[in-house]
Design an enzyme around this catalytic site. Structure first.
Site, mmCIF file in Angstrom:
data_model
loop_
_atom_site.group_PDB
_atom_site.id
_atom_site.type_symbol
_atom_site.label_atom_id
_atom_site.label_comp_id
_atom_site.label_asym_id
_atom_site.label_seq_id
_atom_site.Cartn_x
_atom_site.Cartn_y
_atom_site.Cartn_z
ATOM 1 N N THR A 94 0.805 -1.221 0.000
ATOM 2 C CA THR A 94 0.000 0.000 0.000
ATOM 3 C C THR A 94 0.833 1.262 0.000
ATOM 4 O OG1 THR A 94 -1.692 -1.189 1.205
ATOM 5 C CG2 THR A 94 -1.762 1.174 1.378
ATOM 6 N N THR A 171 2.676 -4.622 4.380
ATOM 7 C CA THR A 171 2.807 -4.848 5.823
ATOM 8 C C THR A 171 2.730 -6.322 6.224
ATOM 9 O OG1 THR A 171 0.446 -4.460 6.073
ATOM 10 C CG2 THR A 171 1.912 -2.592 6.441
ATOM 11 N N ASP A 172 2.085 -7.158 5.394
ATOM 12 C CA ASP A 172 1.818 -8.530 5.839
ATOM 13 C C ASP A 172 3.076 -9.310 6.227
ATOM 14 O OD1 ASP A 172 -0.819 -8.003 5.449
ATOM 15 O OD2 ASP A 172 -1.117 -9.387 3.779
ATOM 16 N N LYS A 249 3.389 -8.200 13.172
ATOM 17 C CA LYS A 249 2.120 -7.538 12.861
ATOM 18 C C LYS A 249 1.045 -8.219 13.699
ATOM 19 C CE LYS A 249 -0.996 -6.351 9.080
ATOM 20 N NZ LYS A 249 -1.238 -6.287 7.641
HETATM 21 N N1 GLU Z 1 -1.205 -7.859 1.516
HETATM 22 C C1 GLU Z 1 -0.657 -6.577 1.194
HETATM 23 C C2 GLU Z 1 0.824 -6.565 1.510
HETATM 24 O O1 GLU Z 1 1.259 -6.916 2.578
HETATM 25 C C3 GLU Z 1 -1.404 -5.549 1.928
HETATM 26 C C4 GLU Z 1 -1.048 -4.172 1.564
HETATM 27 C C5 GLU Z 1 -0.095 -3.584 2.567
HETATM 28 O O2 GLU Z 1 -0.114 -3.953 3.713
HETATM 29 O O3 GLU Z 1 0.717 -2.742 2.168
HETATM 30 O O4 GLU Z 1 1.588 -6.237 0.638
#
Ligand code: GLU
Length: 437
Positions: A94, A171-172, A249
């Site tokens: 994101t 973030t995952d 997380k």
């Molecule tokens: N699943 C995505 C990722 O970790 C979610 C978007 C985010 O957290 O930036 O890339």
């Protein structure tokens, strides 16, 4: 009204028969969508589908005002030669992207111009450079990406050891990449910050700007460690820099989803005051550039296996037959799995598979000497992972199996603290309680 003409990517004010007034940008129509609807992205980030025959009036609306932390804006020339330099590497997620209204997809925005437009306050902290390495969701990251990223950072630091590093990441799995870089990069001459966003930059509640400013403050500071820099609480007061090997997380959507587990963060960062306050007295300082060492290899033959009641022992045989070289068990309590698995673990261990025990409790330390199950596991060849997080133990084993002479050396290094992954002094009780009384 016949079939109204609405152009993709344009912003409109629409009124519906049912009396609603909606302002938003028209998203592309996918093949799967039916022809009788249009999808609008509203300014609050949500998408709504509207039946075309429900629209009674259409007016073009001016473009959406840019989102961002306007109160943080500081006017500074984009290229102030007195400021330290920072490079932002984009990997995806994101934070590194914005919705492209022409295609409806998400595209990387990591040009200096885009970042300065979205987060102008960074111009008062650092001189920026950017480079997009990947544009992937972090669930698609693999150990080979960790290695490439470590090599890239090492090459950048050899080229210019004065330039702080920020890695924009989904973030995952950001915590695992942070852990991997902590093992792979030693003797850092500058800080390395991983940063992400829980809410996308087209939502007013986005945390991108706040987190990026905090990451820039970390990257221009004097802590020589790989850290995850994210919101420290749900408001906009402070961010936390978490040691790469102790962070996790812990929430699907909260801005303060990242927490140091059974451990203290490295620093608290106040973006509005442009201030960083060290929390951990043992935070490593910056090293002389000649001390930089990179070990960017990771084994892809390691498995992280969560134990659950009912687990079939044949799993272990299968993994050994597949050529797996290391298995991190996320066991129960002090470090247990069902007794019926133990003969299978022993057999795999005799075939050279390294087993590491961690705990599903996350807090506290593995101790396999208390109960007979634990003692039988030790005797079958399982090494206790001390207080390491299961994911950190997984990364460490993957790193050890690629950088040591073999299973014996890897086994002997599991309980040894290499980069802060095992807490050496436990002076505080960091267990979360509802009343903190
Ligand atoms: N699943 C995505 C990722 O970790 C979610 C978007 C985010 O957290 O930036 O890339």
């Amino acid at each position: 009204m016949g079939q109204p003409r609405l152009e993709e990517g344009k912003r409109y004010r629409l009124r519906t028969r049912t009396g609603l007034e909606l302002v938003g940008t028209v998203l592309p129509r996918y093949e799967l969508y039916d022809r009788d609807h249009v999808t609008l992205k509203l300014d609050n980030g949500y998408n709504v589908g509207i039946r075309l025959d429900n629209i009674v009036s259409i007016e073009e609306a001016p473009p959406k005002p840019p989102a961002g932390l306007t109160e943080l804006r500081v006017e500074a020339p984009p290229e102030d030669p007195r400021l330290p330099r920072v490079i932002i590497l984009g990997t995806g997620g994101t934070i590194a992207s914005k919705v492209d209204y022409e295609t409806g997809g998400v595209k990387p925005t990591l040009t200096v111009r885009d970042i300065l437009e979205a987060v102008p306050e960074i111009a008062g902290i650092a001189r920026l450079e950017t480079e997009v390495l990947y544009n992937i969701f972090s669930e698609d990251m693999e150990p080979r990406h960790w290695g490439e990223l470590a090599e890239k950072v090492a090459a950048l630091l050899r080229d210019d050891p004065q330039r702080g590093v920020i890695i924009a990441h989904g973030t995952d799995t950001m915590a695992l990449t942070a852990s991997a870089l902590s093992f792979a990069l030693r003797g850092l001459p500058v800080p390395v910050a991983l940063v992400g966003a829980q809410r996308s930059s087209d939502r007013p509640s986005s945390d991108s700007a706040f987190n990026l400013v905090a990451a820039a403050l970390y990257a221009t500071g004097d802590i020589g460690e790989v850290a995850v820099v994210m919101h420290g609480e749900t408001g906009d007061t402070y961010a936390l820099a978490h040691r790469g090997t102790r962070v996790r997380k812990m929430h699907t959507s909260r801005r303060d989803a990242f927490q140091s587990i059974d451990s203290l963060p490295l620093a608290r960062i106040y973006p509005h005051e442009k201030r960083l306050e060290k929390i951990r007295p043992d935070a490593r300082g910056l090293e002389d550039p000649s001390k930089l060492e990179a070990y960017p290899r990771f084994s892809e033959d390691v498995v992280l296996l969560k134990f659950y009641p009912g687990m079939k022992p044949g799993f272990i045989d299968y993994l050994a037959d597949q050529g797996v070289r290391g298995i991190v068990l996320e066991g129960t309590g002090l470090g247990h799995v069902a007794n019926k698995l133990i003969p299978h673990i022993r057999r795999a261990s005799e075939r050279g598979v390294v087993f590491v025990m961690t705990s599903q409790c996350l807090f506290g330390q593995v101790n396999m000497n208390v109960y007979s199950t634990g003692r039988r596991l030790i005797e079958a060849g399982v090494v206790g992972g001390e207080d390491m997080l299961p994911e950190t133990a997984y990364v460490k084993l993957s790193w050890l199996l690629a950088n040591t002479r073999g299973p014996e050396e890897a086994r002997s290094l599991i309980p040894r603290n290499l980069v802060g992954e095992i807490e050496e002094r436990r002076t505080l009780d960091l267990y979360p309680r509802w009343n903190h009384g």
